[in-house]
Design a protein around this motif. Structure first.
Motif, PDB file in Angstrom:
ATOM      1  N   ILE A  87      10.387   0.272  -0.087  1.00 20.86           N
ATOM      2  CA  ILE A  87       9.547   1.317   0.506  1.00 20.86           C
ATOM      3  C   ILE A  87       9.996   2.683  -0.001  1.00 20.86           C
ATOM      4  CG2 ILE A  87       8.903   2.470   2.680  1.00 20.86           C
ATOM      5  CD1 ILE A  87       7.597  -0.314   2.325  1.00 20.86           C
ATOM      6  N   THR A  88       9.053   3.409  -0.590  1.00 22.49           N
ATOM      7  CA  THR A  88       9.318   4.763  -1.069  1.00 22.49           C
ATOM      8  C   THR A  88       8.984   5.727   0.058  1.00 22.49           C
ATOM      9  OG1 THR A  88       8.714   4.062  -3.299  1.00 22.49           O
ATOM     10  CG2 THR A  88       8.670   6.440  -2.854  1.00 22.49           C
ATOM     11  N   ALA A  89       9.930   6.625   0.379  1.00 24.96           N
ATOM     12  CA  ALA A  89       9.749   7.540   1.511  1.00 24.96           C
ATOM     13  C   ALA A  89       9.901   8.984   1.049  1.00 24.96           C
ATOM     14  CB  ALA A  89      10.794   7.232   2.590  1.00 24.96           C
ATOM     15  N   CYS A  90       8.877   9.812   1.326  1.00 26.66           N
ATOM     16  CA  CYS A  90       8.989  11.232   0.970  1.00 26.66           C
ATOM     17  C   CYS A  90       9.946  11.935   1.926  1.00 26.66           C
ATOM     18  CB  CYS A  90       7.614  11.903   0.951  1.00 26.66           C
ATOM     19  SG  CYS A  90       6.985  12.347   2.590  1.00 26.66           S
ATOM     20  N   GLY A  91      10.103  11.349   3.134  1.00 26.04           N
ATOM     21  CA  GLY A  91      11.023  11.919   4.113  1.00 26.04           C
ATOM     22  C   GLY A  91      10.464  13.103   4.885  1.00 26.04           C
ATOM     23  N   LYS A  92       9.274  13.550   4.526  1.00 28.87           N
ATOM     24  CA  LYS A  92       8.742  14.787   5.121  1.00 28.87           C
ATOM     25  C   LYS A  92       7.419  14.633   5.854  1.00 28.87           C
ATOM     26  CE  LYS A  92      10.845  17.765   1.633  1.00 28.87           C
ATOM     27  NZ  LYS A  92      10.595  18.583   0.453  1.00 28.87           N
ATOM     28  N   CYS A  93       6.631  13.628   5.500  1.00 25.36           N
ATOM     29  CA  CYS A  93       5.280  13.535   6.080  1.00 25.36           C
ATOM     30  C   CYS A  93       5.371  13.054   7.532  1.00 25.36           C
ATOM     31  CB  CYS A  93       4.408  12.589   5.249  1.00 25.36           C
ATOM     32  SG  CYS A  93       4.828  10.840   5.434  1.00 25.36           S
ATOM     33  N   GLU A  94       4.230  13.071   8.200  1.00 30.24           N
ATOM     34  CA  GLU A  94       4.204  12.675   9.613  1.00 30.24           C
ATOM     35  C   GLU A  94       4.772  11.261   9.808  1.00 30.24           C
ATOM     36  OE1 GLU A  94       0.283  12.579  11.434  1.00 30.24           O
ATOM     37  OE2 GLU A  94       1.094  11.286  13.030  1.00 30.24           O
ATOM     38  N   TYR A  95       4.370  10.323   8.949  1.00 35.76           N
ATOM     39  CA  TYR A  95       4.810   8.933   9.131  1.00 35.76           C
ATOM     40  C   TYR A  95       6.299   8.780   8.879  1.00 35.76           C
ATOM     41  CZ  TYR A  95      -0.113   7.899   9.447  1.00 35.76           C
ATOM     42  OH  TYR A  95      -1.427   7.879   9.841  1.00 35.76           O
ATOM     43  N   CYS A  96       6.797   9.453   7.825  1.00 35.41           N
ATOM     44  CA  CYS A  96       8.246   9.396   7.576  1.00 35.41           C
ATOM     45  C   CYS A  96       9.002   9.971   8.765  1.00 35.41           C
ATOM     46  CB  CYS A  96       8.598  10.154   6.300  1.00 35.41           C
ATOM     47  SG  CYS A  96       8.206   9.233   4.795  1.00 35.41           S
ATOM     48  N   ARG A  97       8.512  11.089   9.315  1.00 37.64           N
ATOM     49  CA  ARG A  97       9.205  11.721  10.438  1.00 37.64           C
ATOM     50  C   ARG A  97       9.131  10.861  11.695  1.00 37.64           C
ATOM     51  NH1 ARG A  97      10.486  17.178   9.506  1.00 37.64           N
ATOM     52  NH2 ARG A  97      11.784  16.881  11.337  1.00 37.64           N
ATOM     53  N   ARG A  98       8.125   9.986  11.766  1.00 40.14           N
ATOM     54  CA  ARG A  98       8.017   9.061  12.900  1.00 40.14           C
ATOM     55  C   ARG A  98       8.796   7.776  12.658  1.00 40.14           C
ATOM     56  NH1 ARG A  98       1.662   8.572  13.657  1.00 40.14           N
ATOM     57  NH2 ARG A  98       2.258   6.572  14.540  1.00 40.14           N
ATOM     58  N   GLY A  99       9.555   7.711  11.571  1.00 43.16           N
ATOM     59  CA  GLY A  99      10.343   6.496  11.291  1.00 43.16           C
ATOM     60  C   GLY A  99       9.490   5.367  10.769  1.00 43.16           C
ATOM     61  N   MET A 100       8.318   5.704  10.183  1.00 40.01           N
ATOM     62  CA  MET A 100       7.405   4.672   9.699  1.00 40.01           C
ATOM     63  C   MET A 100       7.023   4.940   8.235  1.00 40.01           C
ATOM     64  SD  MET A 100       4.224   3.280  11.982  1.00 40.01           S
ATOM     65  CE  MET A 100       2.877   4.150  11.267  1.00 40.01           C
ATOM     66  N   PRO A 101       8.052   4.973   7.361  1.00 43.94           N
ATOM     67  CA  PRO A 101       7.753   5.307   5.965  1.00 43.94           C
ATOM     68  C   PRO A 101       6.915   4.270   5.225  1.00 43.94           C
ATOM     69  CG  PRO A 101      10.069   4.763   6.220  1.00 43.94           C
ATOM     70  CD  PRO A 101       9.488   4.852   7.608  1.00 43.94           C
ATOM     71  N   SER A 102       6.689   3.091   5.843  1.00 47.33           N
ATOM     72  CA  SER A 102       5.768   2.130   5.220  1.00 47.33           C
ATOM     73  C   SER A 102       4.398   2.772   5.030  1.00 47.33           C
ATOM     74  CB  SER A 102       5.626   0.878   6.086  1.00 47.33           C
ATOM     75  OG  SER A 102       5.178   1.223   7.381  1.00 47.33           O
ATOM     76  N   HIS A 103       4.093   3.777   5.856  1.00 51.84           N
ATOM     77  CA  HIS A 103       2.801   4.452   5.752  1.00 51.84           C
ATOM     78  C   HIS A 103       2.940   5.884   5.254  1.00 51.84           C
ATOM     79  CE1 HIS A 103       0.390   1.154   7.347  1.00 51.84           C
ATOM     80  NE2 HIS A 103       1.560   0.799   7.849  1.00 51.84           N
ATOM     81  N   CYS A 104       4.068   6.161   4.582  1.00 48.82           N
ATOM     82  CA  CYS A 104       4.307   7.487   3.987  1.00 48.82           C
ATOM     83  C   CYS A 104       3.060   7.948   3.219  1.00 48.82           C
ATOM     84  CB  CYS A 104       5.507   7.407   3.040  1.00 48.82           C
ATOM     85  SG  CYS A 104       5.760   8.919   2.085  1.00 48.82           S
ATOM     86  N   GLU A 105       2.689   9.208   3.431  1.00 47.16           N
ATOM     87  CA  GLU A 105       1.453   9.722   2.814  1.00 47.16           C
ATOM     88  C   GLU A 105       1.544   9.768   1.293  1.00 47.16           C
ATOM     89  OE1 GLU A 105       0.755  13.433   4.832  1.00 47.16           O
ATOM     90  OE2 GLU A 105       0.388  12.394   6.733  1.00 47.16           O
ATOM     91  N   ARG A 106       2.758   9.874   0.770  1.00 48.52           N
ATOM     92  CA  ARG A 106       2.891   9.919  -0.689  1.00 48.52           C
ATOM     93  C   ARG A 106       3.741   8.767  -1.222  1.00 48.52           C
ATOM     94  NH1 ARG A 106       4.742  15.806  -2.040  1.00 48.52           N
ATOM     95  NH2 ARG A 106       5.918  15.541  -0.112  1.00 48.52           N
TER      96      ARG A 106
END
Ligand SMILES: [Zn+2]
Ligand SMILES: [Zn+2]
Length: 346
Positions: A87-106
């Protein structure tokens, strides 16, 4: 460099392709040292995942050595040994901040899906700072490969979503690598009974050595009766689906006890029947999840401590140059007695 390229349903080739280069400041280029093949790659080859375009380099697991980093990467440097998360995580988008980087916007699951993957000499990893992990000095490299995908997937989608508790009776349907990863990680929570169901006797034997307290070969169509006999007719507290077909999801619905959890892990390519006419009053919870790989740092510690021994999941080794042979072996897992195969880039 050489890479395993998807050429449309049923077609794959080992091809000479250009080595990837940095595109964004947050990218890293990683020289692959070890990778593996996932059941998901077989689903892609079957044509189950239309997001994967012809020409895509497959693979979303592996470890390697940093070759080059962009100016925006601060945690990694050339020469660092790294574990690549599926899973690639930008670490900044809403989903990453919610602990759900599977749905990271980028990001999310993009490797070997919407961008080129790891079954190659090199791979470009976007958002390297938040998508790679340093490999500890004394780590067993083969074991590290199991942390890219199957251990977090078994743990997050199976064990955690199934809410396994001490004393529970857990059924795991599907004793492939992910089902076995669930089997290993459910034991963090001390369930009383671990029933593993599969069609393959060899895999069931392996499941016993991994901690299964009972195994059922469902070839005879009597799995439901057998589970009921083992549970005094009550059914199980947790049913973990680790196959991804209608029949196995149906089996979960038949064996789940009142108040139970059905945790789906399988990648489904077709619809299933939901028996709400039976389940509406049963206080059950059904969960789905794409792995977020947010538990990777914790799982890495349990591997380093020896508490979790994922190396047991590896049955075959190949050179990356023999990736087609490795696919044949993994694709005939029953006959070949294959679980995970390790491909080393020599
Ligand atoms: Zn995978
Ligand atoms: Zn994100």
């Amino acid at each position: 460099m050489k890479a395993l390229v998807y050429r449309g349903p049923g077609k794959k080739q080992l091809e000479e392709v250009p080595t990837p280069t940095l595109r964004d400041a947050t990218d890293a280029i990683v020289r692959m040292t070890k990778t593996t093949i996932c059941g998901t790659d077989l689903h892609i080859l079957k044509g189950d995942l239309p997001t994967v375009a012809a020409g895509r380099i497959l693979g979303h697991e592996g470890i390697g050595i940093i070759e080059e980093v962009g100016t925006g990467v601060s945690r990694f440097h050339k020469g660092d040994r790294v574990l690549i998360s599926c899973i690639t995580a930008c670490g900044k988008c809403e989903y990453c901040r919610r602990g759900m980087p599977s749905h990271c916007e980028r990001g999310g699951w993009i490797l070997g899906n919407t961008i080129d993957g790891t079954q190659a000499g090199f791979v470009r990893i976007p958002f390297a700072d938040t998508s790679l992990y340093p490999i500890p000095k004394d780590a067993d490299e083969d074991a590290m490969v199991m942390l890219s995908d199957i251990l977090p997937t078994g743990y997050e989608c199976g064990t955690l979503n199934g809410a396994v508790k001490p004393g529970d009776t857990v059924a795991i349907i599907g004793a492939g690598p992910v089902g076995l990863a669930a089997l290993l990680t459910t034991q963090f929570f001390a369930p009383a009974n671990l029933i593993v169901i599969d069609l393959d006797d060899n895999r069931l034997e392996v499941a016993k050595t991994f901690g299964a307290t009972a195994v059922i070969n469902s070839t005879d169509g009597k799995a439901v009766e057998k589970v009921m006999a083992l549970t005094s007719g009550k059914g199980v507290d947790v049913a973990i689906e680790a196959v991804g077909v209608a029949a196995t999801f149906g089996l979960c619905q038949e064996i789940i006890g009142a108040g139970g959890h059905i945790a789906n892990i399988g990648v489904h390519g077709a619809s299933v029947t939901l028996h709400l006419e039976k389940l509406w009053s049963q206080n059950i919870t059904i969960t789905t999840r794409l792995v977020d790989a947010v538990t990777t740092p914790m799982l890495l510690k349990t591997v380093m401590s020896g508490r979790l021994k994922p190396k047991q999941l590896i049955t075959h080794h190949f050179s990356l140059a023999d990736v087609l042979k490795a696919y044949d072996t993994f694709g005939n897992a029953g006959k070949e007695h294959a679980l995970k195969v390790i491909l080393t880039n020599e």
